[in-house]
Scaffold this motif. Structure first.
Motif, PDB file in Angstrom:
ATOM      1  N   LYS A   6       4.154  -1.281   7.121  1.00 43.09           N
ATOM      2  CA  LYS A   6       5.223  -1.354   6.114  1.00 43.09           C
ATOM      3  C   LYS A   6       6.570  -1.180   6.802  1.00 43.09           C
ATOM      4  O   LYS A   6       6.750  -0.240   7.586  1.00 43.09           O
ATOM      5  CB  LYS A   6       5.079  -0.226   5.088  1.00 43.09           C
ATOM      6  CG  LYS A   6       3.879  -0.344   4.191  1.00 43.09           C
ATOM      7  CD  LYS A   6       3.949   0.749   3.138  1.00 43.09           C
ATOM      8  CE  LYS A   6       2.717   0.705   2.242  1.00 43.09           C
ATOM      9  NZ  LYS A   6       2.777   1.702   1.170  1.00 43.09           N
ATOM     10  N   GLU A  36       4.061  -5.414   4.736  1.00 41.00           N
ATOM     11  CA  GLU A  36       4.720  -5.194   3.440  1.00 41.00           C
ATOM     12  C   GLU A  36       6.178  -4.871   3.745  1.00 41.00           C
ATOM     13  O   GLU A  36       6.461  -4.061   4.646  1.00 41.00           O
ATOM     14  CB  GLU A  36       4.089  -4.000   2.723  1.00 41.00           C
ATOM     15  CG  GLU A  36       2.786  -4.316   2.029  1.00 41.00           C
ATOM     16  CD  GLU A  36       2.255  -3.073   1.332  1.00 41.00           C
ATOM     17  OE1 GLU A  36       2.896  -2.590   0.373  1.00 41.00           O
ATOM     18  OE2 GLU A  36       1.209  -2.577   1.790  1.00 41.00           O
ATOM     19  N   PRO A  54       9.582  -2.853  -3.369  1.00 39.88           N
ATOM     20  CA  PRO A  54       8.958  -3.911  -2.565  1.00 39.88           C
ATOM     21  C   PRO A  54       9.688  -5.239  -2.732  1.00 39.88           C
ATOM     22  O   PRO A  54      10.217  -5.531  -3.807  1.00 39.88           O
ATOM     23  CB  PRO A  54       7.533  -4.007  -3.130  1.00 39.88           C
ATOM     24  CG  PRO A  54       7.541  -3.272  -4.401  1.00 39.88           C
ATOM     25  CD  PRO A  54       8.735  -2.399  -4.477  1.00 39.88           C
TER      26      PRO A  54
END
Ligand code: ADP
Length: 325
Positions: A6, A36, A54
Motif C-alpha cells: 500500500k 493499493e 483509496p
C-alpha cells in the motif's frame, strides 16, 4: 517480491500546475504494479487528521489537463514539530501504508526526510513548485506553466504600454527564487529584472528607460520578483518618481500565474516523475526523490534535494542585460 503493498500520495506547500498529472501517474503506475494507492487530502495537515482514502484508476480520470491538485494542499506548522510527525506516522501505520510519496517543494521535502529518519517510513519526493528552486533537480513541476502564464500577461501589458508610451513594473512570483522573473524577463524582452535580495540600482533603471526613449522605444517593462517583503513594485514605482520624476504603472500578476492548464512540458515531466517514484518504491528506495538532470527524469537521494544555500544560477542576468539595450 516487494514487501510494499500500500502506498499513499499527498501534495504539500504551494500548489503548482502539473501536480494532478503526477498524482495520476502515481495512481496508475501503482495500481498497474498491483499496489493499493491511497490519496491524502490537504497535505501533512490532512495526514495528521487522517483524511486518507483509496484511489482507483477512475479517480484520476480527466484530471491531466487541470491545474491545481485534486488532493488539495496546505501548509501545516504542526508537522514541523516531532509530535506532529509522530501522529502522522501512527496514522500511516494504522492504515498499513508502506510508503509515502510527497509532491511539493523544499519545505515539504524537509518534512518528508524527517518523517523517514524519525519513523523509518519510506518516502519519495516529487518536486512540485512553480519556483524551480529545489536543489539537485534542474526542473520542478509547474515552472513552465507559471512562466507561460506570466509571459502571456506581460505580452498583453506590452501592447497597452506601447500605445501610451508607458513604463510598467510587472510583479511576478518568487519570494526567494529569481527563476520566474529571469525567464519571463528574457522571454518578454523586458528592459530590467529585479530579483529577490539583489541590490536595486535605481540609477541604472532610470538610465535604461531614458536611453530607450532616446532611441525611439515606446515602452519599458521592469519585471520584479515579489521577494519576501511585500510591496516591492510600489517601492520601485515611488523611488523612480521621487528620484528621477519617472512615472511607472504597477501590475501585480499574483496567483494567476499558478492557475490554468499545465503545459505539455509540465504534463510530461510530472507523468515521468510519478511513474519513476512508484518504480523507486518497488525497488526498495527509502528516502529518494525524482529529479530532472541532463534532460532526463531519474532517482536521486532525497537529501541531495534539500537546499543547502540560498544560491541560484544568475548567468541569464547577463543575457537579459545584453539583449535589452
Ligand atoms: P514548499 O514545500 O512548497 O517549500 P512550505 O515551505 O510551506 O512549502 O512547506 C510545506 C509544509 O512542509 C509546511 O507547512 C510543513 O508542514 C512542512 N515543512 C516545511 N519545512 C519543514 C521542516 N523544516 N521540518 C518539517 N516539516 C517542514
Amino acid at each position: 517480491m516487494s514487501e510494499i503493498k500500500k502506498i499513499a500520495v499527498l501534495c504539500s506547500g504551494g500548489d503548482s500546475p502539473g501536480m494532478n498529472c503526477a498524482i495520476r501517474a502515481v495512481v496508475r503506475s501503482g495500481i498497474g504494479a498491483g499496489l493499493e494507492v491511497f490519496g491524502i487530502q490537504k497535505g501533512y495537515a490532512g495526514l495528521i487528521e487522517g483524511e486518507i482514502h483509496p484511489l482507483q484508476v477512475s479517480s484520476v480520470g480527466n484530471i491531466i489537463q487541470h491545474g491545481g491538485t485534486i488532493l488539495q494542499t496546505s501548509r501545516c506548522p504542526e508537522f514541523q514539530k516531532p509530535e506532529g510527525r509522530k501522529i502522522a506516522a501512527t496514522i500511516l501505520k494504522k492504515h498499513k501504508i508502506d510508503a509515502l510519496i510527497v509532491i511539493g517543494g523544499d519545505g515539504s521535502f524537509n518534512g518528508a526526510i524527517l518523517l523517514h529518519q524519525e519513523h523509518q517510513i519510506p518516502v519519495i519526493g516529487i518536486p512540485g513548485t512553480i519556483d524551480n528552486d529545489i536543489d539537485g533537480t534542474d526542473y520542478t513541476i509547474g515552472f513552465d506553466t507559471a512562466v507561460l502564464n506570466a509571459v502571456e500577461a506581460v505580452d498583453k501589458i506590452r501592447d497597452t504600454a506601447n500605445s501610451h508610451a508607458r513604463t510598467f513594473i510587472v510583479e511576478v512570483m518568487g519570494r526567494k527564487s529569481p527563476a520566474i522573473a529571469l525567464k519571463v524577463g528574457i522571454c518578454t524582452g523586458a528592459e530590467n529584472v529585479i530579483i529577490p535580495t539583489a541590490h536595486i540600482d535605481y540609477g541604472k533603471i532610470a538610465n535604461d528607460i531614458d536611453r530607450g526613449i532616446k532611441r525611439g522605444k515606446t515602452s519599458s517593462i521592469i519585471i520584479a520578483a515579489e521577494g519576501e517583503v511585500e510591496g516591492i513594485s510600489h517601492t520601485i514605482q515611488k523611488e523612480l518618481k521621487d528620484r528621477f520624476k519617472l512615472q511607472a504603472h504597477v501590475c501585480i500578476l499574483g496567483h494567476i500565474q499558478r492557475g490554468g492548464n499545465p503545459t505539455p512540458t509540465d504534463r510530461l515531466i510530472a507523468s515521468q516523475m510519478g511513474y519513476q517514484s512508484v518504480k523507486a518504491i518497488l525497488k526498495g528506495d527509502h528516502a529518494s526523490a525524482t529529479v530532472f538532470r541532463n534532460g532526463k527524469v531519474m532517482i536521486a537521494p532525497l537529501k541531495e534535494c534539500l537546499r543547502k544555500k540560498n544560491e541560484f544560477d544568475l548567468s541569464d542576468v547577463e543575457l537579459l542585460t545584453t539583449l535589452s539595450i
